[in-house]
Write a protein that holds these residues in place. Structure first.
Motif, short mmCIF file in Angstrom:
data_model
loop_
_atom_site.label_atom_id
_atom_site.label_comp_id
_atom_site.label_asym_id
_atom_site.label_seq_id
_atom_site.Cartn_x
_atom_site.Cartn_y
_atom_site.Cartn_z
N TRP A 28 43.79 38.33 39.35
CA TRP A 28 43.01 39.57 39.50
C TRP A 28 43.81 40.77 39.02
O TRP A 28 43.31 41.62 38.28
CB TRP A 28 42.61 39.73 40.97
N LEU A 29 45.09 40.83 39.39
CA LEU A 29 45.96 41.95 38.98
C LEU A 29 46.14 42.00 37.46
O LEU A 29 46.40 43.06 36.90
CB LEU A 29 47.32 41.85 39.67
N GLU A 30 46.03 40.87 36.80
CA GLU A 30 46.16 40.85 35.34
C GLU A 30 44.94 41.44 34.65
O GLU A 30 45.02 41.85 33.49
CB GLU A 30 46.35 39.40 34.86
N ASN A 31 43.81 41.49 35.34
CA ASN A 31 42.55 41.90 34.69
C ASN A 31 41.96 43.21 35.21
O ASN A 31 41.00 43.73 34.61
CB ASN A 31 41.50 40.79 34.88
N VAL A 32 42.51 43.77 36.27
CA VAL A 32 41.92 45.00 36.82
C VAL A 32 42.28 46.21 35.96
O VAL A 32 43.26 46.20 35.22
CB VAL A 32 42.39 45.26 38.27
N ILE A 92 36.39 45.31 41.77
CA ILE A 92 35.84 44.43 42.81
C ILE A 92 35.08 43.28 42.16
O ILE A 92 35.22 42.11 42.56
CB ILE A 92 34.93 45.21 43.76
N ASN A 93 34.31 43.59 41.12
CA ASN A 93 33.54 42.55 40.44
C ASN A 93 34.42 41.59 39.65
O ASN A 93 34.06 40.41 39.45
CB ASN A 93 32.49 43.18 39.53
N VAL A 94 35.58 42.06 39.20
CA VAL A 94 36.55 41.17 38.55
C VAL A 94 37.02 40.13 39.57
O VAL A 94 37.10 38.92 39.26
CB VAL A 94 37.76 41.96 38.00
N ILE A 98 36.54 35.98 39.42
CA ILE A 98 37.67 35.05 39.48
C ILE A 98 37.46 34.01 40.58
O ILE A 98 37.71 32.81 40.39
CB ILE A 98 38.98 35.84 39.70
N VAL A 99 36.98 34.46 41.75
CA VAL A 99 36.73 33.54 42.85
C VAL A 99 35.65 32.53 42.46
O VAL A 99 35.79 31.31 42.70
CB VAL A 99 36.32 34.31 44.12
N TYR A 100 34.57 33.03 41.82
CA TYR A 100 33.49 32.13 41.38
C TYR A 100 34.01 31.09 40.40
O TYR A 100 33.70 29.89 40.47
CB TYR A 100 32.38 32.92 40.71
N GLU A 101 34.82 31.57 39.44
CA GLU A 101 35.32 30.68 38.39
C GLU A 101 36.19 29.58 38.97
O GLU A 101 36.05 28.39 38.62
CB GLU A 101 36.12 31.49 37.37
N LEU A 102 37.10 29.93 39.88
CA LEU A 102 37.97 28.94 40.50
C LEU A 102 37.16 27.96 41.35
O LEU A 102 37.46 26.76 41.40
CB LEU A 102 39.03 29.63 41.35
N LEU A 103 36.15 28.50 42.03
CA LEU A 103 35.31 27.64 42.86
C LEU A 103 34.56 26.62 42.00
O LEU A 103 34.52 25.43 42.33
CB LEU A 103 34.32 28.50 43.65
N LEU A 122 27.04 37.25 49.11
CA LEU A 122 26.72 38.15 50.22
C LEU A 122 27.94 38.99 50.59
O LEU A 122 27.83 40.20 50.80
CB LEU A 122 26.24 37.34 51.43
N TYR A 123 29.10 38.33 50.65
CA TYR A 123 30.33 39.03 51.04
C TYR A 123 30.69 40.11 50.01
O TYR A 123 30.95 41.26 50.38
CB TYR A 123 31.47 38.02 51.16
N PHE A 124 30.70 39.76 48.75
CA PHE A 124 31.11 40.73 47.72
C PHE A 124 30.09 41.85 47.55
O PHE A 124 30.47 42.99 47.26
CB PHE A 124 31.36 40.03 46.39
N ASP A 125 28.81 41.58 47.74
CA ASP A 125 27.80 42.65 47.69
C ASP A 125 28.07 43.67 48.79
O ASP A 125 27.98 44.89 48.57
CB ASP A 125 26.40 42.06 47.87
N GLN A 126 28.39 43.17 49.99
CA GLN A 126 28.68 44.08 51.11
C GLN A 126 29.99 44.83 50.88
O GLN A 126 30.10 46.02 51.22
CB GLN A 126 28.76 43.27 52.41
#
Length: 377
Positions: A28-32, A92-94, A98-103, A122-126
């Motif tokens: 994440w830190l590499e892409n933010v 935040i969307n990055v 990343i979480v989706y991709e790893l999952l 749901l979590y990330f939308d909130q």
């Protein structure tokens, strides 16, 4: 899916995130969008880890109550870092991606992956909603404080200018009275010639102009309510009187006047001050149109409106007032004229408001209109 299966699913997803937390944050830190000199760079790394911790807590407890503390911290830091809200949401969307991709690339079964995507969505939308809400509230608070400070500074400066204006006006008026008296005596004693009469006429006109400017400064300094002698004023008669008074100027500058004046429109106040308002606006219109190429028009109307107010419109078809001046045109020392003092409209506004009225201006390429309203009696 029954509750036991759902619980097992959450446990497996939470364990997956624990195992992947370090790699998620590093990627994440590499892409933010985050400059290396960001004052909260180390805190941002901590926030990344805490975001995953809160996601794990959500999977295990089903509660998002703890998320508010994290989003408040993030929003405050991004405000102090002067970060752009677009970059803020992007980052935040990055993390979400990343979480989706790893999952999706994990060895978890398809049903668990699908379940995980829905819960994490749901979590990330909130997370986005609460972060932007906190960020916006803090930003609005800062803007409100700045606006309040500017208004207080502006008020203080106007008060000071009013005091200076009053002081100068009184200092000028006293010797001016003496000068006028001696000019009058000279006129009586000297032998009159056409040339001397011409010179004295110029002197008198200039003295009158100077007196008018001094009067404007004195009006500017009077920030209290109307304390002059009140009387019943016929706005209908007053407006017609001022139009007749200005008729030679209209003729001289080839201005066509169109008037619709309703009879028996009365208000209460000081007629000389109301005349000053009408004269200032009509003179401004004439001066604006004197340099206008094409047909020159001044439209005047007076009527009683539905709000039990006398409504007066004075419009001219000259150049529009620039947008950057329009909002402040009634402020002291703001003028569209190269040699203007910027006091005329400020004095008009003060007089109208002292009469419990309102004055507004609108300006388009077609015309510039001043709308003045006085209480009817």
């Amino acid at each position: 899916m029954d509750s036991s299966t759902n619980t097992q699913s959450n446990i497996e997803l939470a364990q997956f995130l624990r195992n992947q937390r370090t790699s998620i944050v590093e990627k994440w830190l590499e892409n933010v969008l985050l400059p290396q000199n960001d004052p909260f760079y180390e805190e941002v790394k901590k926030n990344g880890h805490q975001t995953i911790v809160e996601l794990i807590n959500f999977l295990e407890t089903g509660s998002l109550e703890r998320l508010q503390a994290l989003t408040s911290k993030i929003a405050k830091e991004r405000i102090e870092a002067k970060a752009n809200v677009g970059d803020f949401v992007h980052n935040i969307n990055v993390g979400r991606s990343i979480v989706y991709e790893l999952l999706m690339c994990s060895l978890l079964n398809d049903q668990l992956k699908g379940d995980g995507v829905l819960k994490m969505q749901l979590y990330f939308d909130q997370l986005v909603f609460l972060s932007v809400q906190e960020y916006t509230a803090l930003k609005d608070s800062i803007i409100d404080r700045k606006n309040q400070f500017i208004q207080e500074m502006h008020h203080d400066r106007l008060t000071m200018l009013g005091q200076i204006a009053a002081s100068f006006a009184h200092e000028f008026r006293n010797p001016l009275t003496s000068v006028k008296g001696f000019i009058y005596l000279l006129q009586k004693e000297l032998n009159k010639t056409d040339q001397s009469e011409y010179y004295f006429e110029i002197i008198q006109n200039e003295m009158q102009s100077l007196e008018e400017k001094i009067t404007q400064f004195l009006y500017l300094s009077k920030m209290r309510g109307l304390q002059d002698k009140l009387e019943k004023i016929s706005l209908s008669a007053l407006l017609k009187e001022m139009l007749n008074f200005m008729y030679p100027r209209f003729t001289e500058t080839n201005i066509v006047t169109i008037s619709q004046v309703e009879n028996d429109v009365f208000t209460e106040g000081d007629s000389s001050q109301v005349k000053q308002v009408l004269l200032n606006i009509l003179v401004n219109a004439v001066e604006e149109l004197s340099g206008w190429n094409g047909e020159r028009k001044i439209k005047v109307s007076l009527k009683k409106n539905e709000e039990n107010m006398a409504e007066l419109l004075i419009c001219n078809n000259g150049n529009p007032i620039p947008d950057y001046l329009l909002e402040n045109v009634f402020e002291p020392f703001v003028t569209t004229k190269s040699l203007g003092t910027g006091l005329g409209l400020s004095v008009c506004k003060q007089i109208v408001e002292k009469h419990n009225g309102t004055i507004e201006v609108s300006s388009t390429k077609d015309d510039t209109c001043f709308t003045i309203r006085f209480p009817l009696i």
